[in-house]
Design an enzyme around this catalytic site. Structure first.
Site, PDB file in Angstrom:
ATOM      1  N   ARG A 247       0.852  -1.188   0.000  1.00 19.33           N
ATOM      2  CA  ARG A 247       0.000   0.000   0.000  1.00 19.33           C
ATOM      3  C   ARG A 247       0.888   1.239   0.000  1.00 19.33           C
ATOM      4  O   ARG A 247       1.702   1.427   0.902  1.00 19.33           O
ATOM      5  CB  ARG A 247      -0.905   0.009   1.239  1.00 19.33           C
ATOM      6  CG  ARG A 247      -1.689   1.296   1.372  1.00 19.33           C
ATOM      7  CD  ARG A 247      -2.605   1.336   2.591  1.00 19.33           C
ATOM      8  NE  ARG A 247      -3.271   2.634   2.632  1.00 19.33           N
ATOM      9  CZ  ARG A 247      -3.243   3.479   3.661  1.00 19.33           C
ATOM     10  NH1 ARG A 247      -2.602   3.178   4.782  1.00 19.33           N
ATOM     11  NH2 ARG A 247      -3.851   4.632   3.587  1.00 19.33           N
TER      12      ARG A 247
ATOM     13  N   HIS B 209      -2.975  11.057   0.937  1.00 16.93           N
ATOM     14  CA  HIS B 209      -2.502  10.844   2.303  1.00 16.93           C
ATOM     15  C   HIS B 209      -2.029  12.199   2.841  1.00 16.93           C
ATOM     16  O   HIS B 209      -0.838  12.433   3.025  1.00 16.93           O
ATOM     17  CB  HIS B 209      -1.396   9.779   2.314  1.00 16.93           C
ATOM     18  CG  HIS B 209      -1.141   9.159   3.659  1.00 16.93           C
ATOM     19  ND1 HIS B 209      -1.277   7.812   3.897  1.00 16.93           N
ATOM     20  CD2 HIS B 209      -0.754   9.703   4.832  1.00 16.93           C
ATOM     21  CE1 HIS B 209      -0.975   7.543   5.167  1.00 16.93           C
ATOM     22  NE2 HIS B 209      -0.646   8.675   5.755  1.00 16.93           N
TER      23      HIS B 209
ATOM     24  N   GLU C 207      -7.366   8.522   6.524  1.00 15.27           N
ATOM     25  CA  GLU C 207      -7.583   9.151   7.821  1.00 15.27           C
ATOM     26  C   GLU C 207      -8.081  10.589   7.743  1.00 15.27           C
ATOM     27  O   GLU C 207      -7.371  11.518   8.162  1.00 15.27           O
ATOM     28  CB  GLU C 207      -6.294   9.080   8.655  1.00 15.27           C
ATOM     29  CG  GLU C 207      -5.815   7.676   8.897  1.00 15.27           C
ATOM     30  CD  GLU C 207      -4.652   7.596   9.883  1.00 15.27           C
ATOM     31  OE1 GLU C 207      -4.063   8.633  10.211  1.00 15.27           O
ATOM     32  OE2 GLU C 207      -4.353   6.481  10.349  1.00 15.27           O
TER      33      GLU C 207
ATOM     34  N   ASN D 238      -7.218   1.738   9.813  1.00 21.33           N
ATOM     35  CA  ASN D 238      -5.903   1.966  10.418  1.00 21.33           C
ATOM     36  C   ASN D 238      -6.066   1.874  11.924  1.00 21.33           C
ATOM     37  O   ASN D 238      -6.958   2.518  12.494  1.00 21.33           O
ATOM     38  CB  ASN D 238      -5.367   3.351  10.055  1.00 21.33           C
ATOM     39  CG  ASN D 238      -4.877   3.430   8.624  1.00 21.33           C
ATOM     40  OD1 ASN D 238      -4.957   2.448   7.881  1.00 21.33           O
ATOM     41  ND2 ASN D 238      -4.382   4.585   8.231  1.00 21.33           N
TER      42      ASN D 238
ATOM     43  N   TYR E  33      -3.915   1.275  15.836  1.00 16.03           N
ATOM     44  CA  TYR E  33      -2.618   1.208  16.507  1.00 16.03           C
ATOM     45  C   TYR E  33      -2.673   0.799  17.977  1.00 16.03           C
ATOM     46  O   TYR E  33      -1.779   0.140  18.470  1.00 16.03           O
ATOM     47  CB  TYR E  33      -1.909   2.572  16.406  1.00 16.03           C
ATOM     48  CG  TYR E  33      -1.375   2.827  15.017  1.00 16.03           C
ATOM     49  CD1 TYR E  33      -0.070   2.474  14.685  1.00 16.03           C
ATOM     50  CD2 TYR E  33      -2.176   3.372  14.023  1.00 16.03           C
ATOM     51  CE1 TYR E  33       0.426   2.676  13.412  1.00 16.03           C
ATOM     52  CE2 TYR E  33      -1.682   3.578  12.742  1.00 16.03           C
ATOM     53  CZ  TYR E  33      -0.384   3.224  12.442  1.00 16.03           C
ATOM     54  OH  TYR E  33       0.095   3.413  11.181  1.00 16.03           O
TER      55      TYR E  33
ATOM     56  N   GLU F 253      -3.360  -0.145   7.953  1.00 14.79           N
ATOM     57  CA  GLU F 253      -2.163   0.190   8.749  1.00 14.79           C
ATOM     58  C   GLU F 253      -2.278  -0.422  10.135  1.00 14.79           C
ATOM     59  O   GLU F 253      -3.356  -0.389  10.730  1.00 14.79           O
ATOM     60  CB  GLU F 253      -2.010   1.712   8.954  1.00 14.79           C
ATOM     61  CG  GLU F 253      -1.503   2.479   7.768  1.00 14.79           C
ATOM     62  CD  GLU F 253      -1.393   3.974   8.057  1.00 14.79           C
ATOM     63  OE1 GLU F 253      -1.163   4.355   9.214  1.00 14.79           O
ATOM     64  OE2 GLU F 253      -1.559   4.750   7.104  1.00 14.79           O
TER      65      GLU F 253
HETATM   66  C1  GBH Z   1      -1.057   6.886  10.899  1.00 17.24           C
HETATM   67  O1  GBH Z   1      -1.932   7.660  11.673  1.00 17.24           O
HETATM   68  C2  GBH Z   1      -0.725   7.601   9.604  1.00 17.24           C
HETATM   69  O2  GBH Z   1      -1.613   7.216   8.570  1.00 17.24           O
HETATM   70  C3  GBH Z   1       0.699   7.390   9.159  1.00 17.24           C
HETATM   71  O3  GBH Z   1       1.004   8.281   8.127  1.00 17.24           O
HETATM   72  C4  GBH Z   1       1.622   7.541  10.343  1.00 17.24           C
HETATM   73  O4  GBH Z   1       2.969   7.468   9.998  1.00 17.24           O
HETATM   74  C5  GBH Z   1       1.292   6.434  11.324  1.00 17.24           C
HETATM   75  O5  GBH Z   1      -0.029   6.588  11.736  1.00 17.24           O
HETATM   76  C6  GBH Z   1       2.125   6.432  12.585  1.00 17.24           C
HETATM   77  O6  GBH Z   1       1.880   7.565  13.350  1.00 17.24           O
HETATM   78  O7  GBH Z   1      -1.028  13.665  19.020  1.00 17.24           O
HETATM   79  O8  GBH Z   1      -2.293  12.837  20.864  1.00 17.24           O
HETATM   80  O9  GBH Z   1      -3.364  14.214  19.174  1.00 17.24           O
HETATM   81  C7  GBH Z   1      -2.268   7.065  12.909  1.00 17.24           C
HETATM   82  C8  GBH Z   1      -3.366   7.816  13.618  1.00 17.24           C
HETATM   83  C9  GBH Z   1      -3.956   9.738  14.794  1.00 17.24           C
HETATM   84  C10 GBH Z   1      -2.043   8.518  15.452  1.00 17.24           C
HETATM   85  C11 GBH Z   1      -3.466  10.921  15.563  1.00 17.24           C
HETATM   86  C12 GBH Z   1      -1.532   9.709  16.215  1.00 17.24           C
HETATM   87  C13 GBH Z   1      -2.096  11.697  17.350  1.00 17.24           C
HETATM   88  C14 GBH Z   1      -2.757  11.793  18.646  1.00 17.24           C
HETATM   89  N1  GBH Z   1      -2.839   8.945  14.330  1.00 17.24           N
HETATM   90  N2  GBH Z   1      -2.625  10.510  16.678  1.00 17.24           N
HETATM   91  S1  GBH Z   1      -2.332  13.257  19.468  1.00 17.24           S
END
Ligand code: GBH
Length: 483
Positions: free
Chosen positions: A80, A126, A173, A313, A315, A384
């Site tokens: 991807r 993106h 996202e 996505n 995490y 992701e």
């Molecule tokens: C993904 O977002 C992205 O698609 C990718 O590009 C990126 O590299 C990857 O994550 C790793 O970060 O700072 O406390 O407000 C993941 C979703 C949403 C995770 C916002 C981080 C920040 C929370 N992201 N979040 S805060």
């Protein structure tokens, strides 16, 4: 809570790795590429840790052959990646010139991937709005112009790749573009009500406008694909939404329990409800009132039913504590706190390099089930999933490459996904690990690494696979059913 008998994934399950254009490509001014809002944002002092930018990044613009070799080494079936809009149309607009060299770069890349037996999964957007569109008419804030320009860009791409690409993602996202770009100001274009961060922006209205506009642009691109390309090309198209699991800070407090659903609704259902149910969630309507744009019949007709698959996505998880009292005007989360420990001091999971990320694999299974129940068991592609590792950037190379923490993360998360498939009837069909290699981690710069491959930014962006790069194939082999 893992099952005693190993959970399985279907034999046609597709797995691979993910990246995004601005995070890996570099070549920022080559062959006619125009700037995006991220090129501009990175130049503002203080916005990016370490003052970095995507000017060079992993230099993938010149190293596609290395990236493909890497994918083969890891045994990936799919890749991807995203296309940089301003490489294709440097100024971005529907009447602006198309850059042949930009198109050729991605056409060759797709051909090379296919020759290597790797299935391309392509994201159109993106986060990298062409800078000129932001300057010209406010970019994502301008519904008519943005939807028309994105539709044109999408058609140019669909035309250029014919039937070679079977999996399309419109937006990555939209929550991040809306909230981080227009409420907190942490991401480009950095607008916020907080005047210590930016001179411009209104975090109480703009994120909801931007989210609405992205949904319509998504729906418009899907309609173009379905009307003009899908029959002959035989592909599918959807949107990718970010979202983490939510557990109550105090499980005994009904307000915290209730706030968990509301948290997911503000993060995910904001976009998924219009797509699957044709309306915004009640909790958002209740809190935001007329700050949440309303749907015209034409708009919602475009959006409702616009996913061939759900791109997910994912995490981590958070503990959720309900706030008491009226929500603040700029609140974007549903009047609640996101915490990393519960009432008893239990952590969501081990600490990583990312302040927001603590692994909690069971939350993945729970969210897969939550989404499936709410949206009628759609086909889900995990687009992701991955982790950073605490202190990784400062480790001696040998130690860094031995990333057992990341291997365990993938073992746990892929296992939880297999449990969701086997035990909960979740229709999950693909999985892309984030990320194929260390790359430009947005506001975190290069200090936070998410790759299964180490990138040596000091030495020619040399790529060295970490232990995790070679482990994911084995993990999938233990789960995927043999035919
Ligand atoms: C993904 O977002 C992205 O698609 C990718 O590009 C990126 O590299 C990857 O994550 C790793 O970060 O700072 O406390 O407000 C993941 C979703 C949403 C995770 C916002 C981080 C920040 C929370 N992201 N979040 S805060």
């Amino acid at each position: 809570m893992g099952s005693i008998v190993q959970s399985t994934l279907p034999s046609d399950f597709i797995w691979g790795f993910a990246t995004a254009a601005y995070q890996i490509e570099g070549g920022f001014n080559e062959d006619g590429r125009g700037p995006s809002i991220w090129d501009k944002f990175c130049k503002i002092p203080g916005k990016i840790a370490g003052g970095g930018s995507g000017d060079v990044a992993c230099d993938s613009y010149h190293r596609t052959h290395e990236d493909i070799a890497l994918l083969k080494t890891c045994g990936a079936q799919a890749y991807r990646f995203s296309i940089s809009w301003s490489r294709i149309i440097p100024l971005g607009g529907r009447n602006d010139p198309i850059n042949k060299k930009g198109l050729q770069f991605y056409q060759k890349f797709v051909n090379d991937l296919l020759d290597a037996g790797i299935t391309p999964m392509v994201t159109l957007f993106h986060w990298d709005v062409p800078e000129e569109l932001d300057r010209r008419y406010g970019g994502l804030l301008n519904k008519e112009e943005f939807v028309a320009d994105f539709s044109h860009y999408a058609r140019v791409i669909f035309e250029a790749f014919g039937s070679k690409v079977k999996h399309w993602i419109t937006f990555n996202e939209p929550w991040c573009s809306s909230v981080l770009g227009y409420n907190t100001g942490a991401f480009a274009p950095g607008r916020t009500s907080d005047r210590t961060i930016s001179d411009v922006g209104d975090g109480s209205t703009e994120p909801w406008i931007v989210g609405h506009n992205i949904l319509i642009a998504h729906g418009a691109a899907v309609k173009i694909y379905r009307d003009e390309f899908k029959t002959q090309d035989g592909g599918e198209i959807g949107i990718t939404l970010n979202g983490d699991w939510a557990d109550p800070w105090d499980p005994e407090n009904p307000a915290d329990v209730e706030a968990c659903d509301r948290k997911i609704e503000f993060a995910i259902s904001w976009f998924a409800d219009p797509i699957y149910h044709g309306k915004y969630p009640d909790s958002m309507i209740k809190q935001l009132g007329n700050r949440l744009p309303s749907w015209t019949p034409e708009e919602i007709a475009l959006v409702h039913g616009s996913n061939d698959f759900y791109g997910m996505n994912h995490y981590c998880a958070n503990y959720i504590r309900a706030k008491t009292g009226e929500p603040e005007l700029d609140d974007h989360a549903g009047n609640l706190e996101l915490l990393l420990e519960d009432k008893y001091g239990h952590s969501v999971g081990p600490i990583t390099q990312s302040p927001w990320l603590r692994p909690c694999a069971i939350g993945f299974r729970k969210l897969l089930k939550w989404l499936s129940e709410r949206y009628g068991y759609p086909k889900i592609y995990v687009t992701e999933n991955g982790t950073s590792v605490l202190g990784e950037n400062d480790m001696p190379l040998e130690q860094l490459l031995d990333d057992e923490f990341r291997v365990q993360y993938f073992r746990d998360y892929i296992g939880a996904m297999a449990d969701a498939y086997t035990l909960d009837g979740v229709n999950v069909r693909a999985y892309m690990a984030w990320s194929l290699m260390d790359n430009f981690e947005w506001a975190e710069g290069y200090e936070t690494r998410f790759g299964v491959t180490y990138v040596d930014y000091e030495n020619d962006q040399k790529r060295i696979p970490k232990k995790s790069a070679m482990s994911i194939r084995n993990i999938f082999e233990t789960h995927i059913e043999k035919v």
